[in-house]
Design an enzyme around this catalytic site. Sequence first.
Site, mmCIF file in Angstrom:
data_model
loop_
_atom_site.group_PDB
_atom_site.id
_atom_site.type_symbol
_atom_site.label_atom_id
_atom_site.label_comp_id
_atom_site.label_asym_id
_atom_site.label_seq_id
_atom_site.Cartn_x
_atom_site.Cartn_y
_atom_site.Cartn_z
ATOM 1 N N SER A 122 31.211 49.379 36.581
ATOM 2 C CA SER A 122 29.860 49.948 37.042
ATOM 3 C C SER A 122 29.345 49.321 38.452
ATOM 4 C CB SER A 122 28.790 50.040 36.003
ATOM 5 O OG SER A 122 28.979 48.887 35.478
ATOM 6 N N HIS A 143 34.100 56.381 36.167
ATOM 7 C CA HIS A 143 33.026 55.725 35.550
ATOM 8 C C HIS A 143 32.098 56.897 34.571
ATOM 9 C CE1 HIS A 143 28.749 53.899 36.467
ATOM 10 N NE2 HIS A 143 29.432 53.243 35.489
ATOM 11 N N GLU A 155 32.158 59.888 37.047
ATOM 12 C CA GLU A 155 32.443 59.663 38.458
ATOM 13 C C GLU A 155 33.980 59.459 38.657
ATOM 14 O OE1 GLU A 155 28.396 58.128 40.320
ATOM 15 O OE2 GLU A 155 29.485 56.771 38.855
ATOM 16 N N ASN A 193 24.442 55.951 40.550
ATOM 17 C CA ASN A 193 23.291 54.833 40.685
ATOM 18 C C ASN A 193 22.799 54.770 41.943
ATOM 19 O OD1 ASN A 193 23.410 53.924 37.993
ATOM 20 N ND2 ASN A 193 24.990 52.618 38.307
HETATM 21 P P1 NAD Z 1 31.750 45.716 25.716
HETATM 22 O O1 NAD Z 1 31.018 44.234 25.846
HETATM 23 O O2 NAD Z 1 30.830 46.449 24.677
HETATM 24 O O3 NAD Z 1 32.906 45.827 25.546
HETATM 25 C C1 NAD Z 1 33.931 45.141 26.246
HETATM 26 C C2 NAD Z 1 35.400 44.880 25.360
HETATM 27 O O4 NAD Z 1 36.385 44.580 26.317
HETATM 28 C C3 NAD Z 1 35.194 43.955 24.371
HETATM 29 O O5 NAD Z 1 35.618 44.619 23.059
HETATM 30 C C4 NAD Z 1 36.159 42.909 24.599
HETATM 31 O O6 NAD Z 1 36.796 42.106 23.754
HETATM 32 C C5 NAD Z 1 37.097 43.573 25.575
HETATM 33 N N1 NAD Z 1 38.066 42.519 26.396
HETATM 34 C C6 NAD Z 1 37.500 41.891 27.421
HETATM 35 N N2 NAD Z 1 38.201 41.022 27.930
HETATM 36 C C7 NAD Z 1 39.399 41.949 27.672
HETATM 37 C C8 NAD Z 1 40.864 41.922 28.337
HETATM 38 N N3 NAD Z 1 41.227 40.929 29.237
HETATM 39 N N4 NAD Z 1 41.575 42.762 27.703
HETATM 40 C C9 NAD Z 1 41.403 43.391 26.575
HETATM 41 N N5 NAD Z 1 40.089 43.588 26.171
HETATM 42 C C10 NAD Z 1 39.240 42.975 26.648
HETATM 43 O O7 NAD Z 1 31.537 46.392 27.295
HETATM 44 P P2 NAD Z 1 30.976 47.920 27.572
HETATM 45 O O8 NAD Z 1 29.522 47.878 27.592
HETATM 46 O O9 NAD Z 1 31.980 48.748 26.948
HETATM 47 O O10 NAD Z 1 31.371 47.755 29.243
HETATM 48 C C11 NAD Z 1 33.003 48.011 29.695
HETATM 49 C C12 NAD Z 1 32.971 48.181 30.930
HETATM 50 O O11 NAD Z 1 32.363 49.424 31.336
HETATM 51 C C13 NAD Z 1 32.347 47.148 32.076
HETATM 52 O O12 NAD Z 1 32.967 47.275 33.157
HETATM 53 C C14 NAD Z 1 31.130 47.807 32.238
HETATM 54 O O13 NAD Z 1 30.328 47.365 33.582
HETATM 55 C C15 NAD Z 1 31.432 49.303 32.270
HETATM 56 N N6 NAD Z 1 30.039 50.361 31.872
HETATM 57 C C16 NAD Z 1 29.118 49.958 30.797
HETATM 58 C C17 NAD Z 1 28.252 50.864 30.597
HETATM 59 C C18 NAD Z 1 27.356 50.664 29.505
HETATM 60 O O14 NAD Z 1 26.226 51.267 29.353
HETATM 61 N N7 NAD Z 1 27.719 49.905 28.416
HETATM 62 C C19 NAD Z 1 28.132 52.139 31.344
HETATM 63 C C20 NAD Z 1 29.172 52.541 32.304
HETATM 64 C C21 NAD Z 1 30.201 51.443 32.359
#
Ligand code: NAD
Length: 506
Positions: A122, A143, A155, A193
């Site tokens: 993001s 995204h 996106e 955003n």
């Molecule tokens: P999260 O913390 O809920 O989940 C991340 C997962 O990735 C975890 O289960 C972790 O164990 C795993 N992980 C970490 N490092 C790893 C690796 N090297 N290989 C494999 N697995 C790995 O995070 P999230 O909220 O789902 O966010 C994930 C991505 O999406 C981020 O880049 C975040 O910026 C983006 N994002 C999040 C949101 C939101 O609202 N949460 C919205 C849009 C984008």
Amino acid sequence: MSDIRNLTIGVVGAGTMGRGIVQLFAQAGHRVHCFDAQSGASAKAIDYVAGMIGRGVDKGRITAEQFLQIQGRMHACDAVLQLADCDVVVEAIVEDLEIKRQLFRELEAVVSDNAILASNTSSLTVAEIAAACARPQNVAGLHFFNPVPLMKVAEVIASVRTSAQTVATLKAITESAGHRAVVTADQPGFLINHAGRGLYTEGLRVVEEQVAGPSDVDDVMRDAMGFRMGPFELLDLTGLDVSSKVMASIYEQFQHEPRFRPSSLVAPRVAAGLFGRKSGEGWYRYDSDGRKLAAQAREKPALAAGLQVWIDPEASGLVALRDMAAAAGAQIVADSSNADLAVVQPWGHDATTRALALGLEASRCVAIDPMTPFALRRTVMLTATTTAHARDAALALFASDGVPVTLINDSAGFIAQRVMATIVNIACNIVQRGIASVADLEDAVPLGLGYPRGPLAWGDQIGASRILSILRAQQEATGDPRYRPSPWLVRRAALGLPLVTPETQR
Ligand code: NAD
């Protein structure tokens, strides 16, 4: 990848976003392989997603047989190697550039040469992730928004070396899953955003200047302009600890562009733990169940008998103002020097400036926002010297038919004018900079931000030249370059062209 049906899609990261992406693509008919670095996490995620999809059987939306088919398409993996036959891999792991770059290197080593690798980042620059790869043309951003199945927009981020084929394929796959895929440049905040900045930055600026309180800004944007929530309600929902980082990061990444300058009100509140709902207090206070505690209502002054009111003959809402004043029993006078109250309706200017321009006695003058629909909510602006007597007379008069009234201090452009002009100006500059097409921008904003309409359509409704004049008046009053109009807006207003335009006329 000529046929985008029945693909094998990898999802790396089985957290909040990964689970939603698994669900979306499995329901759309693809095989989905899910991998997470944490042992057992991908299997747990698949069980979770199956549970979510299973609810559709209980509600009669899908049959038990369809459920079993979808469930059979989801596979938990315990090694990156098991993603080798994926056509597309979507990464949704921790938001850390080095960890993402390492993962993309590993992925590129196992998948086929024409497989697409997409990041759900993001806030990172997709080019920095792609630079770790030998085939950056196959790398893009994809995204999604949380919760993925319900937020029907994604996106597709076309980075500088992403191929047109990669963009087209990601767009087609996402749209075949029922989401609107909008294409955006690899720029800070991408499209959604970026377009959402204006509501926060200008809302905060209004409060910073003591023009109005947070709940006043929210009331106007919600009740009068049709937003689901005002900027302060949204900040409390997201958490100021999280939002403050986004505000700072977009400002930094845009090389200190004044339009995105964060407010100095934020840091002390973050330091004090006033994050919002999750900490029990932010711009509002919440009870232990997370319900907003009501603020004390302001006492309503009574309307004095025989009130003499003068109304600016150039007011945009002259007829409505006259009708409501007469219905309330006020006497409308033609000579302002005899009036208890003088009412003006400026666009862009403050009440003091308008009072002086018309030779009115500023202490007996108030301004009413012509932008907000008169029947929904009225904003009453004081001059720098309006007396308590004139203020109370105005409050009593404008609330006399039961429509809620917001009282604000003098400000070039009321709350709604300032915030709307900022939102439209940022949208115009998104198009000016080629970050997204008009059509993608207009679809993405309602879907991603929940605004009642696209920002350019809104600009057309208000009028491009009116938006321009509000910005110019604000710029003149404050000297702040944040209000400088986008060249795209300036040219279109000069030519009398609408802001929502076919692509060919850009
Ligand atoms: P999260 O913390 O809920 O989940 C991340 C997962 O990735 C975890 O289960 C972790 O164990 C795993 N992980 C970490 N490092 C790893 C690796 N090297 N290989 C494999 N697995 C790995 O995070 P999230 O909220 O789902 O966010 C994930 C991505 O999406 C981020 O880049 C975040 O910026 C983006 N994002 C999040 C949101 C939101 O609202 N949460 C919205 C849009 C984008």
